[in-house]
Design a protein around this motif. Structure first.
Motif, PDB file in Angstrom:
ATOM      1  N   THR A 166     -32.903 -35.826  33.281  1.00  0.00           N
ATOM      2  CA  THR A 166     -31.583 -35.619  32.700  1.00  0.00           C
ATOM      3  C   THR A 166     -31.784 -35.072  31.301  1.00  0.00           C
ATOM      4  N   VAL A 167     -31.156 -33.934  31.020  1.00  0.00           N
ATOM      5  CA  VAL A 167     -31.306 -33.252  29.737  1.00  0.00           C
ATOM      6  C   VAL A 167     -29.957 -33.251  29.033  1.00  0.00           C
ATOM      7  N   ALA A 168     -29.939 -33.616  27.759  1.00  0.00           N
ATOM      8  CA  ALA A 168     -28.734 -33.508  26.938  1.00  0.00           C
ATOM      9  C   ALA A 168     -28.982 -32.445  25.876  1.00  0.00           C
ATOM     10  N   VAL A 169     -27.965 -31.636  25.593  1.00  0.00           N
ATOM     11  CA  VAL A 169     -28.103 -30.531  24.649  1.00  0.00           C
ATOM     12  C   VAL A 169     -27.087 -30.687  23.532  1.00  0.00           C
ATOM     13  N   ILE A 191     -27.772 -31.863  33.481  1.00  0.00           N
ATOM     14  CA  ILE A 191     -27.749 -31.313  32.130  1.00  0.00           C
ATOM     15  C   ILE A 191     -26.401 -31.643  31.499  1.00  0.00           C
ATOM     16  N   ILE A 192     -26.463 -32.369  30.405  1.00  0.00           N
ATOM     17  CA  ILE A 192     -25.258 -32.797  29.680  1.00  0.00           C
ATOM     18  C   ILE A 192     -25.113 -31.921  28.442  1.00  0.00           C
ATOM     19  N   ALA A 193     -24.006 -31.206  28.361  1.00  0.00           N
ATOM     20  CA  ALA A 193     -23.769 -30.321  27.221  1.00  0.00           C
ATOM     21  C   ALA A 193     -22.746 -30.950  26.283  1.00  0.00           C
ATOM     22  N   ASP A 226     -23.329 -43.890  28.829  1.00  0.00           N
ATOM     23  CA  ASP A 226     -22.477 -44.191  29.986  1.00  0.00           C
ATOM     24  C   ASP A 226     -22.891 -43.375  31.208  1.00  0.00           C
ATOM     25  N   LEU A 227     -23.295 -42.139  30.971  1.00  0.00           N
ATOM     26  CA  LEU A 227     -23.654 -41.234  32.061  1.00  0.00           C
ATOM     27  C   LEU A 227     -25.057 -41.475  32.600  1.00  0.00           C
ATOM     28  N   THR A 228     -25.832 -42.318  31.902  1.00  0.00           N
ATOM     29  CA  THR A 228     -27.239 -42.519  32.292  1.00  0.00           C
ATOM     30  C   THR A 228     -27.579 -44.002  32.454  1.00  0.00           C
ATOM     31  N   ILE A 250     -31.673 -38.000  18.668  1.00  0.00           N
ATOM     32  CA  ILE A 250     -32.617 -39.110  18.784  1.00  0.00           C
ATOM     33  C   ILE A 250     -31.971 -40.310  19.481  1.00  0.00           C
ATOM     34  N   HIS A 251     -30.747 -40.617  19.089  1.00  0.00           N
ATOM     35  CA  HIS A 251     -30.080 -41.790  19.660  1.00  0.00           C
ATOM     36  C   HIS A 251     -29.653 -41.575  21.114  1.00  0.00           C
ATOM     37  N   SER A 252     -29.551 -40.301  21.533  1.00  0.00           N
ATOM     38  CA  SER A 252     -29.183 -40.010  22.925  1.00  0.00           C
ATOM     39  C   SER A 252     -30.388 -40.042  23.858  1.00  0.00           C
ATOM     40  N   THR A 253     -31.584 -40.171  23.299  1.00  0.00           N
ATOM     41  CA  THR A 253     -32.823 -40.121  24.081  1.00  0.00           C
ATOM     42  C   THR A 253     -33.266 -41.527  24.472  1.00  0.00           C
ATOM     43  N   ARG A 254     -33.629 -41.698  25.703  1.00  0.00           N
ATOM     44  CA  ARG A 254     -34.110 -43.009  26.152  1.00  0.00           C
ATOM     45  C   ARG A 254     -35.499 -43.290  25.574  1.00  0.00           C
TER      46      ARG A 254
END
Length: 339
Positions: A166-169, A191-193, A226-228, A250-254
């Motif tokens: 899962t990638v967030a941009v 992919i979360i944009a 929420d999405l992950t 950084i905070h969105s990364t597991r």
């Protein structure tokens, strides 16, 4: 020749300048077919970086008109794409895949490629010739390869985007959008944009985004969690360069995940305690576009990707000031300048 010069913040002019000449035997002179305005050009335009009569532009495609006596890999008449860093592609750093840090590197922005012609230092290591003369409709995509596509690709690689990930941009400018395209090409599952702009959301989805998050900061992080299943994304691309964007990335990364940052950093400082407790890998900086150019040029040539869609405004070089205003006012994502 005609060339774009930024006299000061908000003051862009197109002026008559002397044609470039071969200076070193490793140089080439190209006649540009197209150039463009980069998001990073807006920092001095907005007064966030000092600027005084600076030639502008670092992205370029065109036809070789002249080569120095030591140039072997390209010839007069070749259509070429080059990186925004000139590099010899032979030093130890280049051979390790980091041509942006070549021991002989030259920043093309100091030469300026928003112009009719340009001198390309270290031509053998910098320029990649296309298989032939491209069809006109391929030129925008080849233009994108010179920086924003290569930069987005590096960001996705640095974030270790790939199958099952899962990638967030963070960032919906041209680099962020092409980071989405790259993540999809690399096989990302989801992919979360992050985007609040309807037109950019549509292009993000076309390039491969599966989810759109309009929230920013802590609220944006919460939506990614929420999405992950509360874990965060495996891979996060930071394509803005601000403190808020970096911390959001950084905070969105597991824990154990990877952040690829390519936004030109301005006043970014990561608190040591937050970095220590995040447990994430962080890699990025100026993209070694030259590493990826052969692959990207072939993908474009074979019409497997169409990164040129990020250009939503095309203007002649003489109207460059209009293009800067459009990007500054966010009425355009990225401006292509025809030469």
């Amino acid at each position: 020749m005609r060339q774009v010069v930024m006299h000061g913040p908000g003051n862009v002019r197109v002026e008559d300048r002397e044609d470039p000449k071969i200076v070193e035997p490793t140089d080439a002179i190209i006649r540009l077919s197209a150039t463009c305005i980069c998001g990073s050009d807006l920092w001095p335009y907005r007064g966030a970086e000092p600027v005084d009569h600076q030639v502008m532009g670092h992205e370029y495609v065109g036809v070789v008109e002249e080569v120095g006596s030591d140039v072997r890999n390209v010839k007069v008449g070749d259509f070429v794409v080059g990186s925004f860093w000139a590099s010899d592609n032979t030093c130890e750093i280049c051979q390790a895949g980091y041509q942006a840090y070549c021991v002989h590197r030259v920043l093309m922005g100091t030469i300026g490629t928003q112009s009719e012609r340009a001198r390309i230092p270290l031509a053998d290591g910098t320029l990649v010739a296309t298989p032939g003369m491209p069809d006109p409709d391929l030129i925008p995509s080849l233009m994108a390869a010179s920086d924003v596509l290569g930069t987005g690709w590096f960001a996705a690689v640095a974030a270790q985007a790939g199958p099952g990930k899962t990638v967030a941009v963070v960032g919906d400018g041209a680099v962020g959008l092409l980071g989405i395209l790259a993540a999809r090409q690399l096989g990302a599952e989801r992919i979360i944009a992050f985007s609040r702009h309807t037109d950019r959301q549509a292009l993000a989805k076309e390039f491969g985004a599966t989810d759109i998050v309009e929230e920013r900061g802590d609220d944006g992080v919460a939506r990614v969690k929420d999405l992950t299943d509360g874990l965060g994304a495996h891979s996060v691309i930071e394509a803005v360069g601000t403190q808020e964007a970096m911390m959001q990335a950084i905070h969105s990364t597991r824990p154990g995940g990877h952040v690829g940052f390519v936004g030109v950093s301005h006043d970014v400082a990561i608190p040591g305690d937050e970095l220590f407790m995040a447990g994430v890998h962080i890699h990025g900086g100026p993209a070694p576009v030259r590493q990826y150019l052969p692959e990207l040029v072939q993908l474009i040539w074979d019409r497997k990707i169409d990164p040129g869609k990020v250009f939503d405004l095309t203007l002649p070089l003489d109207r460059a000031a209009e293009g800067y205003r459009a990007m500054d006012q966010r009425t355009a994502t990225k401006v292509l300048l025809t030469v």
